[in-house]
Design a protein around this motif. Structure first.
Motif, PDB file in Angstrom:
ATOM      1  N   MET A   1       0.733  -0.970  -0.108  1.00 14.16           N
ATOM      2  CA  MET A   1       0.043  -0.180   0.460  1.00 14.16           C
ATOM      3  C   MET A   1       0.906   1.374  -0.374  1.00 14.16           C
ATOM      4  O   MET A   1       2.018   1.271   1.241  1.00 14.16           O
ATOM      5  N   VAL A   2       0.688   2.267  -1.016  1.00 12.76           N
ATOM      6  CA  VAL A   2       1.544   3.436  -1.080  1.00 12.76           C
ATOM      7  C   VAL A   2       0.462   4.483  -1.517  1.00 12.76           C
ATOM      8  O   VAL A   2       0.061   4.070  -2.687  1.00 12.76           O
ATOM      9  N   LYS A   3       0.418   5.384  -1.329  1.00 14.94           N
ATOM     10  CA  LYS A   3      -0.115   6.283  -1.639  1.00 14.94           C
ATOM     11  C   LYS A   3       0.730   7.527  -2.280  1.00 14.94           C
ATOM     12  O   LYS A   3       1.226   7.794  -1.619  1.00 14.94           O
ATOM     13  N   PRO A   4       0.448   8.464  -2.640  1.00 12.61           N
ATOM     14  CA  PRO A   4       1.269  10.481  -3.423  1.00 12.61           C
ATOM     15  C   PRO A   4       1.262  10.806  -2.190  1.00 12.61           C
ATOM     16  O   PRO A   4       0.387  10.933  -1.526  1.00 12.61           O
ATOM     17  N   ASN A   5       2.190  11.395  -2.020  1.00  9.79           N
ATOM     18  CA  ASN A   5       1.419  13.051  -1.369  1.00  9.79           C
ATOM     19  C   ASN A   5       1.271  14.181  -1.780  1.00  9.79           C
ATOM     20  O   ASN A   5       0.723  14.382  -0.853  1.00  9.79           O
ATOM     21  N   THR A   6       0.740  14.012  -2.411  1.00 11.19           N
ATOM     22  CA  THR A   6      -0.524  15.400  -3.102  1.00 11.19           C
ATOM     23  C   THR A   6      -1.771  14.859  -3.496  1.00 11.19           C
ATOM     24  O   THR A   6      -1.667  13.844  -3.399  1.00 11.19           O
ATOM     25  N   LEU A   7      -2.568  15.916  -3.548  1.00 11.25           N
ATOM     26  CA  LEU A   7      -3.769  15.514  -3.672  1.00 11.25           C
ATOM     27  C   LEU A   7      -4.061  14.663  -5.409  1.00 11.25           C
ATOM     28  O   LEU A   7      -3.447  15.937  -6.229  1.00 11.25           O
ATOM     29  N   ASN A   8      -4.694  14.522  -5.605  1.00 12.53           N
ATOM     30  CA  ASN A   8      -5.134  13.926  -7.129  1.00 12.53           C
ATOM     31  C   ASN A   8      -6.253  13.191  -7.353  1.00 12.53           C
ATOM     32  O   ASN A   8      -7.463  13.160  -6.599  1.00 12.53           O
ATOM     33  N   TRP A   9      -7.148  14.222  -8.146  1.00 14.58           N
ATOM     34  CA  TRP A   9      -8.596  14.652  -8.965  1.00 14.58           C
ATOM     35  C   TRP A   9      -8.983  12.692  -9.101  1.00 14.58           C
ATOM     36  O   TRP A   9     -10.425  12.320  -8.240  1.00 14.58           O
ATOM     37  N   GLN A  10      -7.852  11.974  -9.494  1.00  8.60           N
ATOM     38  CA  GLN A  10      -8.534  10.791 -10.223  1.00  8.60           C
ATOM     39  C   GLN A  10      -8.802   9.785  -9.189  1.00  8.60           C
ATOM     40  O   GLN A  10      -9.913   8.936  -8.875  1.00  8.60           O
ATOM     41  N   ASN A  11      -8.404   9.985  -8.439  1.00  6.35           N
ATOM     42  CA  ASN A  11      -8.466   8.845  -6.511  1.00  6.35           C
ATOM     43  C   ASN A  11      -9.318   9.710  -5.862  1.00  6.35           C
ATOM     44  O   ASN A  11     -10.237   8.937  -5.825  1.00  6.35           O
TER      45      ASN A  11
ATOM     46  N   ASP B   1      -6.974  14.305   2.562  1.00  7.42           N
ATOM     47  CA  ASP B   1      -5.953  14.354   3.736  1.00  7.42           C
ATOM     48  C   ASP B   1      -4.249  13.993   3.757  1.00  7.42           C
ATOM     49  O   ASP B   1      -4.182  12.746   3.582  1.00  7.42           O
ATOM     50  N   ILE B   2      -4.595  14.601   2.676  1.00 10.67           N
ATOM     51  CA  ILE B   2      -2.719  14.636   2.400  1.00 10.67           C
ATOM     52  C   ILE B   2      -1.072  14.169   3.783  1.00 10.67           C
ATOM     53  O   ILE B   2      -0.961  13.924   3.436  1.00 10.67           O
ATOM     54  N   HIS B   3      -1.219  15.475   4.206  1.00  4.17           N
ATOM     55  CA  HIS B   3      -0.950  15.425   5.366  1.00  4.17           C
ATOM     56  C   HIS B   3      -1.468  13.982   6.502  1.00  4.17           C
ATOM     57  O   HIS B   3      -0.264  14.628   7.695  1.00  4.17           O
TER      58      HIS B   3
ATOM     59  N   LYS C   1      -2.960  13.597   8.709  1.00  3.80           N
ATOM     60  CA  LYS C   1      -3.922  14.357   9.964  1.00  3.80           C
ATOM     61  C   LYS C   1      -4.642  13.745  10.704  1.00  3.80           C
ATOM     62  O   LYS C   1      -5.176  14.119  12.055  1.00  3.80           O
ATOM     63  N   LEU C   2      -6.021  13.898  10.241  1.00  2.00           N
ATOM     64  CA  LEU C   2      -6.977  13.353  10.172  1.00  2.00           C
ATOM     65  C   LEU C   2      -7.303  11.003  10.275  1.00  2.00           C
ATOM     66  O   LEU C   2      -7.659  10.751  10.956  1.00  2.00           O
ATOM     67  N   THR C   3      -6.728  10.892   9.651  1.00  2.00           N
ATOM     68  CA  THR C   3      -6.471   9.351   8.456  1.00  2.00           C
ATOM     69  C   THR C   3      -5.275   9.568   8.726  1.00  2.00           C
ATOM     70  O   THR C   3      -4.243  10.330   9.146  1.00  2.00           O
ATOM     71  N   TYR C   4      -4.642   8.046   8.083  1.00  2.00           N
ATOM     72  CA  TYR C   4      -3.186   7.729   7.442  1.00  2.00           C
ATOM     73  C   TYR C   4      -3.584   6.457   6.339  1.00  2.00           C
ATOM     74  O   TYR C   4      -3.569   5.210   6.445  1.00  2.00           O
ATOM     75  N   SER C   5      -2.542   6.989   5.473  1.00  2.00           N
ATOM     76  CA  SER C   5      -2.274   6.435   4.432  1.00  2.00           C
ATOM     77  C   SER C   5      -0.282   6.468   4.145  1.00  2.00           C
ATOM     78  O   SER C   5       0.147   7.568   3.976  1.00  2.00           O
ATOM     79  N   PRO C   6       0.465   5.139   3.880  1.00  2.00           N
ATOM     80  CA  PRO C   6       1.505   5.473   3.998  1.00  2.00           C
ATOM     81  C   PRO C   6       2.019   6.325   2.741  1.00  2.00           C
ATOM     82  O   PRO C   6       0.906   6.024   1.529  1.00  2.00           O
ATOM     83  N   ARG C   7       2.529   7.462   2.659  1.00  2.00           N
ATOM     84  CA  ARG C   7       3.220   7.897   1.596  1.00  2.00           C
ATOM     85  C   ARG C   7       4.145   7.238   0.607  1.00  2.00           C
ATOM     86  O   ARG C   7       5.256   7.211   1.598  1.00  2.00           O
ATOM     87  N   ILE C   8       4.224   7.715  -0.603  1.00  2.00           N
ATOM     88  CA  ILE C   8       5.609   7.456  -1.206  1.00  2.00           C
ATOM     89  C   ILE C   8       6.942   8.157  -0.242  1.00  2.00           C
ATOM     90  O   ILE C   8       7.818   7.333  -0.474  1.00  2.00           O
ATOM     91  N   ASP C   9       6.977   9.059   0.196  1.00  2.00           N
ATOM     92  CA  ASP C   9       7.807   9.624   0.775  1.00  2.00           C
ATOM     93  C   ASP C   9       8.491   9.040   1.797  1.00  2.00           C
ATOM     94  O   ASP C   9       9.458   8.533   2.641  1.00  2.00           O
ATOM     95  N   GLU C  10       7.002   8.279   2.718  1.00  2.00           N
ATOM     96  CA  GLU C  10       7.359   7.442   3.561  1.00  2.00           C
ATOM     97  C   GLU C  10       9.000   5.768   2.906  1.00  2.00           C
ATOM     98  O   GLU C  10       9.109   5.471   4.414  1.00  2.00           O
ATOM     99  N   LEU C  11       8.086   5.831   2.044  1.00  2.00           N
ATOM    100  CA  LEU C  11       8.249   4.333   1.866  1.00  2.00           C
ATOM    101  C   LEU C  11       9.031   4.059   0.807  1.00  2.00           C
ATOM    102  O   LEU C  11       9.048   3.318  -0.310  1.00  2.00           O
ATOM    103  N   GLN C  12      10.441   5.096   0.847  1.00  2.00           N
ATOM    104  CA  GLN C  12      11.294   4.788  -0.613  1.00  2.00           C
ATOM    105  C   GLN C  12      12.641   5.484   0.682  1.00  2.00           C
ATOM    106  O   GLN C  12      12.340   5.937   1.000  1.00  2.00           O
ATOM    107  N   ALA C  13      13.405   4.597   0.540  1.00  2.00           N
ATOM    108  CA  ALA C  13      14.936   4.883   1.252  1.00  2.00           C
ATOM    109  C   ALA C  13      15.797   4.437  -0.032  1.00  2.00           C
ATOM    110  O   ALA C  13      15.999   3.327   0.032  1.00  2.00           O
ATOM    111  N   LYS C  14      17.318   4.714   0.712  1.00  2.00           N
ATOM    112  CA  LYS C  14      18.518   4.759   0.156  1.00  2.00           C
ATOM    113  C   LYS C  14      18.923   3.634   1.699  1.00  2.00           C
ATOM    114  O   LYS C  14      18.337   3.329   2.774  1.00  2.00           O
ATOM    115  N   PRO C  15      19.458   2.670   1.100  1.00  2.00           N
ATOM    116  CA  PRO C  15      20.575   1.747   2.044  1.00  2.00           C
ATOM    117  C   PRO C  15      21.340   2.601   3.173  1.00  2.00           C
ATOM    118  O   PRO C  15      21.672   3.206   2.990  1.00  2.00           O
TER     119      PRO C  15
END
Length: 358
Positions: free
Chosen positions: A115-125, A147-149, A151-165
């Motif tokens: 499960m991964v979601k964008p960091n920004t609002l997307n109208w198609q979503n 609620d892209i930040h 604040k009220l809910t939680y969805s894993p965002r792409i900036d949280e789910l990718q990282a270098k070793p």
């Protein structure tokens, strides 16, 4: 530029990675994307039942106005016959070569699902959230998209789910998981075989937590989500809700160098495995029963175990061989960049369909 027409009848969490991949390709100018809500095929509008024990997740695509592609993100190895007949190419998340090549050459492997979601609002979503739900669920779904930040809910965002070793991180092992209620389910009736499958999954997870905790002490963090079933039967390894919530779990992941993965329902590869790859972790995992488009490899991307004792042994192997651990982290980072990032995963499937149709 590729022409992509998505025919959307579901908005399950299993599909968010695919939707996000199409969004990224559209934003990059690589595809022209159109989304059509297909109420006639929607399980939501037609009260269609699901196969026992299978999470939903299907999406149709018309590629370049002619190639019919179906994405099947369900956990189980089962195939949807109607959509197999409809499609020219049928991309299967839980692809098993021994099972699916004998059914049809149209069935092709996808990569790991999480499960991964964008960091920004997307109208198609937002459009999907509105049209494929109703009542209070419609409100909740739309709030989640707005609620892209988080604040009220939680969805894993792409900036949280990718990282270098992080090769300088201290040696720490993580295994947080949940148990499956073997006697009942909120969504479907369980068969005897599925009940036995859940009991087996539960026993492996509990045994691993107990033995890892005993062997590695403060270097290990792990436990069960505090469901009523877990508390009633395995209270010694239950963690608090604050620790096991998705928000806190994702935040914790970045702090650990080694992560444990066990088999999911219906022999699926769980979301944890994909999350570990995306965050460039060293992985110790039970045997994988599915193959991936990018060809995940034992001893390169993960070390395999078949028992809790062997799980402990494999963790020790990583602990005593820093080069092995660092090489695995790098291999998983490379795998994510080349195969698993949402845009690469989707684009790979598009190129494969075009190549095979020529």
């Amino acid at each position: 530029m590729l022409n992509c027409q998505l025919i959307v009848s579901e908005n399950s969490n299993h599909l968010q990675q695919i939707y996000f991949g199409f969004q990224l390709l559209q934003e990059s100018g690589l595809i022209d994307l159109k989304q059509i809500i297909d109420r006639d095929s929607s399980r939501f509008y037609n009260n269609k039942t699901l196969p026992f024990g299978a999470q939903s997740g299907g999406l149709k695509l018309i590629l370049n106005n002619s190639i019919r592609v179906y994405y099947d993100m369900a956990d189980a190895h089962t195939i949807e016959d109607e959509n197999l007949k409809w499609s020219d190419f049928y991309f299967k998340r839980s692809f098993n070569n021994d099972i699916h090549t004998s059914i049809s050459s149209k069935i092709l492997p996808l990569d790991l699902n999480y499960m991964v979601k964008p960091n920004t609002l997307n109208w198609q979503n937002l459009i999907r959230a509105y049209h494929l739900s109703s009542g209070i669920e419609r409100v909740k779904s739309c709030v989640r998209e707005l609620d892209i930040h988080n604040k009220l809910t939680y969805s894993p965002r792409i900036d949280e789910l990718q990282a270098k070793p992080d090769i300088d991180a201290p040696f720490k092992v993580l295994f947080m998981c949940r148990l499956w209620e073997p006697e009942k389910d909120d969504h479907w009736q369980l068969t005897k075989e599925q009940q036995e499958d859940r009991i087996g999954i539960n026993n492996v997870r509990v045994d691993c937590i107990r033995k890892l905790k005993q062997e590695f002490g403060q270097e290990f963090t792990g436990g069960l989500a505090p469901t009523a079933y877990a508390q009633d039967n395995f209270s010694d390894v239950v963690s608090s809700a604050a620790v096991t919530s998705k928000r806190n779990y994702i935040a914790q992941l970045k702090k650990y160098s080694v992560c444990i993965s066990t088999t999911g329902l219906a022999n699926s590869t769980g979301w944890k495995f994909g999350e570990y790859i995306a965050l460039s972790k060293a992985i110790v995992s039970e045997k994988l029963h599915s193959q991936t488009a990018g060809n995940i490899q034992k001893n390169i991307n993960y070390l395999q175990f078949d028992s809790a004792d062997e799980c402990v042994e494999q963790v020790h192997k990583l602990r005593s061989n820093k080069t092995l651990m660092e090489n695995m982290m790098q291999a998983n980072y490379d795998y994510y960049m080349n195969h698993l990032s949402p845009d690469k995963l989707v684009m790979s499937s598009l190129h494969r369909a075009i190549e095979l149709s020529q």
